[in-house]
Write a protein that holds these residues in place. Structure first.
Motif, PDB file in Angstrom:
ATOM      1  N   HIS A  90       0.851  -1.187   0.000  1.00 36.28           N
ATOM      2  CA  HIS A  90       0.000   0.000   0.000  1.00 36.28           C
ATOM      3  C   HIS A  90       0.891   1.244   0.000  1.00 36.28           C
ATOM      4  CE1 HIS A  90      -3.158  -2.867   1.155  1.00 36.28           C
ATOM      5  NE2 HIS A  90      -2.326  -3.286   2.082  1.00 36.28           N
ATOM      6  N   TYR A  91       0.434   2.278  -0.663  1.00 37.20           N
ATOM      7  CA  TYR A  91       1.248   3.477  -0.811  1.00 37.20           C
ATOM      8  C   TYR A  91       0.654   4.681  -0.096  1.00 37.20           C
ATOM      9  CZ  TYR A  91       3.594   0.373  -3.934  1.00 37.20           C
ATOM     10  OH  TYR A  91       4.276  -0.726  -4.437  1.00 37.20           O
ATOM     11  N   SER A  92      -0.273   4.382   0.793  1.00 39.30           N
ATOM     12  CA  SER A  92      -0.813   5.396   1.697  1.00 39.30           C
ATOM     13  C   SER A  92      -1.445   4.662   2.866  1.00 39.30           C
ATOM     14  CB  SER A  92      -1.858   6.280   1.003  1.00 39.30           C
ATOM     15  OG  SER A  92      -2.971   5.500   0.604  1.00 39.30           O
ATOM     16  N   GLN A 126      -0.313  12.763  13.187  1.00 40.78           N
ATOM     17  CA  GLN A 126       0.222  13.723  12.221  1.00 40.78           C
ATOM     18  C   GLN A 126       0.871  14.908  12.938  1.00 40.78           C
ATOM     19  OE1 GLN A 126      -0.254  13.349   8.602  1.00 40.78           O
ATOM     20  NE2 GLN A 126       1.412  14.839   8.653  1.00 40.78           N
ATOM     21  N   VAL A 153       4.655   6.743   9.472  1.00 40.69           N
ATOM     22  CA  VAL A 153       4.201   7.025   8.103  1.00 40.69           C
ATOM     23  C   VAL A 153       4.201   8.534   7.860  1.00 40.69           C
ATOM     24  CG1 VAL A 153       2.205   6.957   6.552  1.00 40.69           C
ATOM     25  CG2 VAL A 153       2.844   4.904   7.843  1.00 40.69           C
ATOM     26  N   GLN A 159       6.768  10.692   5.338  1.00 35.50           N
ATOM     27  CA  GLN A 159       6.224  11.505   4.254  1.00 35.50           C
ATOM     28  C   GLN A 159       6.628  12.961   4.401  1.00 35.50           C
ATOM     29  OE1 GLN A 159       2.077  10.455   4.729  1.00 35.50           O
ATOM     30  NE2 GLN A 159       2.158   8.910   3.103  1.00 35.50           N
ATOM     31  N   LYS A 213       9.460   8.386  -0.041  1.00 38.59           N
ATOM     32  CA  LYS A 213       8.352   7.648  -0.624  1.00 38.59           C
ATOM     33  C   LYS A 213       7.996   6.553   0.392  1.00 38.59           C
ATOM     34  CE  LYS A 213       8.639   9.595  -4.795  1.00 38.59           C
ATOM     35  NZ  LYS A 213       7.571  10.386  -5.415  1.00 38.59           N
ATOM     36  N   ARG A 270       5.910   3.074   1.606  1.00 38.52           N
ATOM     37  CA  ARG A 270       5.183   1.848   1.241  1.00 38.52           C
ATOM     38  C   ARG A 270       4.826   1.118   2.528  1.00 38.52           C
ATOM     39  NH1 ARG A 270       7.869  -3.064  -2.252  1.00 38.52           N
ATOM     40  NH2 ARG A 270       9.129  -3.168  -0.361  1.00 38.52           N
TER      41      ARG A 270
END
Length: 504
Positions: A157-159, A167, A488, A492, A497, A499
């Protein structure tokens, strides 16, 4: 394709290649039989490839499809340097064994090839007769027919959804790094052919990191100036804090208290270097350059990755064995997130060594000789209880010195790894669980690998085949606790990048 070239990526050291010869002969015979069953004509490139020039000379002229056969540790360049710049189909084939971990070399070499943009595929089996493993044969047939093997990608998965609180915490850490970038002190540069683990300033600078290299030749000189009284106090400290030393045991008679003192002297010399350059974290090559000069660095690395250590400032120093920046980066980022979240800051360095099913669940044996801190064995920042120091195996380490070993305790965890893909830095992130095995199962798995090294049984939250087919290293960074969303978001924010490897 009709003709297929088989070759043997090797270790630089003669002894491991000698030990592996029965296994490589058996694996090659199995692969040849499987290829003939598929109507192909295999031929063998004679001898282990033990140096880069041998790979260039022997593989460079081959235009036929090629298969590298892995049954033990092999240096990445012993495949990469001969396969670079070519586009003939390339397959990495390994056994699946803890004692003879060809899979470890396959994972490393696959990542090394990715770092130079050389396409390859991977295949493996644990079957006694490879031709009777239908999954293996179907995949081999696919490669013979198309030049590649397409594995499922549904766990890539890329998100990932990130909570607002995660966050916010990640942005706080990212802001701190932008104000003062992370300085990594590198003792040496890339160990044992792991070219996928060196990024250099051109990539590091884009993501908030800097490096300063120090030649390992400084260490023997620096060690001479370490006061004997400091070594004595360090020895008293580690024994008082609970380390069990297995000195002069059968088969390790040369591992004595003096060997441990030399390791502590080396630890203190490295502390001095870290202070001199005001470095935040450390990458330490050790092998192979220091093998004939100093005892193994593992005990030092375990201490550095522990808050409870001689002359501690109350902090641990993230230390990545084998100068692996692919683990050093996520370990340092995870440490900062753990601290910010109020969790213990320890992050463990491991090899993806082997694995098996237990009660219907696939578990990886994570096992590396250095850089696993004491917290994994006791979940108490204030002690070294649970740490055992055994002599490093004499076949690989001629000068006696101890490991930093123990059984990792169960708990939820987050894992990560950074790597080069298409000339950019990527970050794999996942979450899983460290599992406590029944003693009989644990001992069988531990004895089937390397008993002197720290042991962790882990569910990585994705299928075994996802790791074998897609993971970009033989190394992994593991932290207890849930910092998945934060990792994550931080990755970012710093420009990696991302994954995510997960079943959902």
């Amino acid at each position: 394709m009709k003709k297929v070239a088989l070759f043997w990526p090797g270790d630089y050291r003669a002894k491991p290649n000698e030990w592996a010869r029965p296994q490589i002969n058996e694996a090659t015979a199995q692969l040849q039989q499987a290829l003939k069953k598929l109507g192909r004509t295999p031929y063998l490139v004679e001898g282990f490839l033990t140096k880069p020039h041998e790979s260039i000379a022997k593989l460079g002229p081959i235009d036929d499809p090629m298969i590298g056969v892995f049954v033990h540790w092999a240096y990445g360049p012993h495949t990469c340097d001969g396969a670079a710049g070519k586009d003939n189909p390339l397959l990495l084939a390994s056994n699946f064994s803890g004692t003879w971990p060809g899979l470890v070399a396959l994972l490393n070499t696959g990542a090394c090839l990715e770092s130079i943009n050389r396409r390859s595929s991977r295949i493996w089996t644990s079957a006694p007769d490879w031709t009777k493993d239908p999954t293996f044969m179907d995949r081999l047939d696919e490669w013979c027919s198309t030049g590649q093997i397409n594995y499922p990608r549904d766990e890539l998965h890329y998100s990932a959804p990130v909570r607002a609180s995660a966050q916010l915490l990640a942005e706080q850490v990212a802001t701190e790094i932008r104000k003062k970038r992370v300085l990594a002190l590198m003792l040496g540069d890339t160990s044992m052919g792991m070219i996928n683990g060196y990024f250099g300033p051109r990539l590091l600078a884009k993501h908030g990191f800097a490096e300063h290299k120090v030649d390992q030749a400084w260490l023997p000189v620096r060690m001479k100036s370490v006061p004997g009284e400091m070594v004595h106090e360090a020895q008293k400290f580690v024994r008082h804090q609970g380390v069990t030393f297995h000195w002069e045991e059968k088969g390790a008679e040369d591992f004595t208290v003096d060997a441990t003192r030399e390791q502590l002297r080396m630890y203190l010399a490295v502390l001095e270097l870290l202070d001199e350059f005001k470095a935040d974290c450390l990458g330490w090559q050790y092998q192979l350059g220091l093998l004939p000069v100093l005892p193994p660095s593992d005990f030092c690395e375990g201490l550095l990755n522990s808050v409870c250590r001689p002359y501690s400032n109350g902090d641990l120093i993230i230390t990545s064995t084998e100068a692996d920046q692919g683990n050093l980066i996520p370990m340092e980022l995870m440490k900062r997130l753990l601290l910010k979240k109020g969790l213990h800051q320890a992050v463990m360095f491991h090899d993806v060594r082997w694995g098996g099913s237990h009660e219907g669940r696939w578990l990886w044996v994570l096992l590396n000789s250095g850089s696993c801190g004491a917290y994994a064995f006791n979940h108490d920042p204030n002690t070294l209880d649970g740490v055992h120091s055994y002599r490093q195996p004499v076949g690989y380490f001629p000068i006696p010195g101890g490991t930093f070993a123990g059984e990792s305790l169960p708990g939820k965890m987050t894992w990560a790894r950074s790597y080069i893909k298409h000339d950019e830095l990527w970050m794999d992130v996942g979450q899983g669980e460290v599992v406590a095995l029944p003693p009989k199962v644990r001992d069988a798995w531990w004895e089937g690998t390397t008993r002197q090294w720290p042991f962790m049984a882990a569910d990585l939250g994705c299928a075994m085949e996802t790791v074998m087919a897609h993971y970009m290293s033989n190394h992994i960074a593991v932290a207890y606790g849930d910092i998945f969303g934060e990792m994550v978001a931080l990755s970012q924010s710093l420009g990696f990048k991302v994954r995510v490897l997960a079943t959902k």
